[in-house]
Design an enzyme around this catalytic site. Structure first.
Site: not given
Length: 509
Positions: A123, A144, A156, A194
């Site tokens: 991540s 991900h 992802e 993120n």
């Protein structure tokens, strides 16, 4: 479509919560799965945990007992890394340590076939860096998942510099075949979610540090006016401050100290104290057995207005005028610049400037700003702030007007951007910057933020609905007020406003 067929073996390395969840997803999709963990007994415990979860699904009637047995039969513990030979896809879900991951992938090259795709669930680490030094770096890509993997829809698909298009397409199509919503992103710090989510936490923390309101009130405003499922403080408590702070530091460091990602001293102190949130029993909130969560601060009841004058078009806040009429309050429309006038107060939508500065620039001395809402008609709460020059009664009058149409009112300090507008502006700006830097498409960014962190609307689509020009003005006002490059507007946002284009192209929704 290039998805893996169901007879292709999928191997998962790492049997913790994430690795076990990914193994469950692959097994439920019909693949034979090999689950490996270097720690003795960890893979067996991971498999047992998966089966226990499946048993609960059977008990609730959400899974057929026969399907449970079939999934269990496909899920096999691998005793050694060598047992993963024959896998068409290997997904690594181990500790976030670059050296450890590189060693695992280097070992895999001597075990699996040359066509095997090697995926990392990282991540925060660079997919490019993980693949560096391998004989076949093109087959390495990011896959991900979000925790818990069997529940969260988003995946992802992350491309490193060397990642082959064919491998990326196979991962994308396989994720779709597994019932996931896949988005494509390049290997940049934080990928999509993120990275773009950083302002949600950062602006909440800054508002708290400036004394705009307490944590419970800010959380309530973003839930009940902004439509977010959780406010930033309860969400950080859920994630864990050690994890959330580490991700912020990682993104900040990776972007060479860009002030947009500056970490919070407040959160640093929480980590230092061991107040990590729910898992430690205390964070912004106390999770002790007898502890009660603090209630948001509500404005005391104000007077119901005798009459209202609405000047000009209120834009997205027009539902307030309709609600006032439905409440039986006499209302008159006049030309103007989008203001609500009542005895004792002039209400105006926030634009990024403080009420105090707007009065200094010539607006009515009894000015009270009201914050943005996702939907003014259904919002349960509205935040307001008065100019320092305004009489104390202005807040009571403004609160009474909003309370008369069923809204709870939160009084916040007169800070630039208020709460919801400030948060949206920063999220949309970060999304626009990610588009500019070709991290992902605008459509994938909005999709990722709604599916990955349950935002009520994609930040780019929401900014389009409010008007990208309004978002730009808010950012410029905040940057001017703070003198902080944290609030600099993305060139992508500026270009879209100048050209009259949407941030999210119309054909993508």
């Amino acid at each position: 479509m290039t998805a893996l067929s169901k007879d292709n073996i999928v191997a998962v390395i790492g049997a913790g919560a994430m690795g076990a969840g990914i193994a469950q997803v692959a097994a439920q999709a019909g693949h034979p799965v090999r689950l490996f963990d270097a720690k003795e007994g960890a893979a067996e415990r991971g498999r047992a945990g998966i089966l226990a979860g499946l048993d609960r699904l059977v008990e609730r009637g959400r899974l057929d007992a026969g399907a449970r047995e079939a999934i269990a039969g496909r899920l096999v513990v691998a005793e050694a890394l060598d047992d993963l030979q024959g896998a068409s896809l290997v997904i690594e879900a181990i500790i976030e340590n670059l050296d450890v991951k590189r060693k695992v992938f280097a070992a895999l090259e001597g075990i699996v076939g040359s066509e095997t795709i090697l995926a990392t669930n990282t991540s925060s680490l660079s997919v490019t860096a993980i693949a560096t030094g391998l004989d076949h770096p093109g087959r390495v890509a990011g896959l991900h998942f979000f925790n818990p993997a069997p529940v969260m829809k988003l995946v992802e698909i992350v491309s490193g510099l060397a990642s082959d298009r064919g491998a990326l397409d196979t991962l994308f199509d396989t994720a779709l075949a597994w019932g996931k919503a896949a988005v494509r992103t390049t290997s940049t710090p934080g990928f999509i979610v993120n990275r773009v989510a950083r302002p949600f936490y950062a602006e909440g923390l800054r508002l708290l540090e400036e004394g705009a309101a307490d944590a419970a009130t800010i959380d309530a405003i973003l839930r009940e006016a902004g439509g977010f499922r959780m406010g930033p403080f309860e969400l950080m408590d859920l994630i864990g401050h050690d994890v959330n702070y580490a991700v912020t530091r990682s993104v900040f460091d990776a972007y060479f100290g860009d002030p947009r990602f500056r970490p919070s001293l407040t959160q640093q102190e929480l980590v230092a104290a061991g107040w990590l949130g729910r898992k430690s029993g205390r964070g912004f909130y106390d999770y002790g057995t007898d502890a009660e969560k603090p209630a948001p601060a509500d404005a005391p009841p104000g007077p119901r207005p005798d009459r209202v004058v609405v000047e000009g078009d209120l834009g997205p806040a027009e539902p307030l005028a309709a609600a006032l009429q439905s409440a039986g309050i006499p209302l008159r429309r006049e030309p103007g610049e989008g203001r609500i006038r009542i005895d004792g107060a002039t209400l105006a939508p926030g634009d990024g400037r403080t009420a105090t500065s707007r009065v200094a620039e010539g607006e009515a001395v009894d000015l009270v700003l009201f914050d943005l809402a996702l939907d003014y008609a259904s919002a349960a709460r509205i935040a307001v702030a008065k100019a320092d020059q305004a009489p104390a009664g202005a807040l009571s009058a403004a609160a009474g007007l909003l309370q008369s149409i069923g809204k709870a009112v939160s009084v916040v300090d007169d800070v630039p951007g208020l709460v919801v507008l400030r948060t949206l502006a920063m999220l949309a700006n970060e999304g626009a910057e990610a588009v500019l830097q070709r991290v992902a498409s605008a459509a994938d960014i909005d999709r990722a933020m709604t599916l990955g962190v349950n935002y009520p609307r994609g930040p780019l689509a929401w900014a389009d609905a409010e008007g990208a020009a309004r978002i730009l003005r808010a950012l410029e006002a905040m940057q001017a007020a703070y003198g902080d490059d944290r609030y600099r507007a993305s060139q992508q946002l500026r270009r879209c406003v100048a050209a009259g284009r949407r941030l999210l192209p119309a054909e993508t929704g």
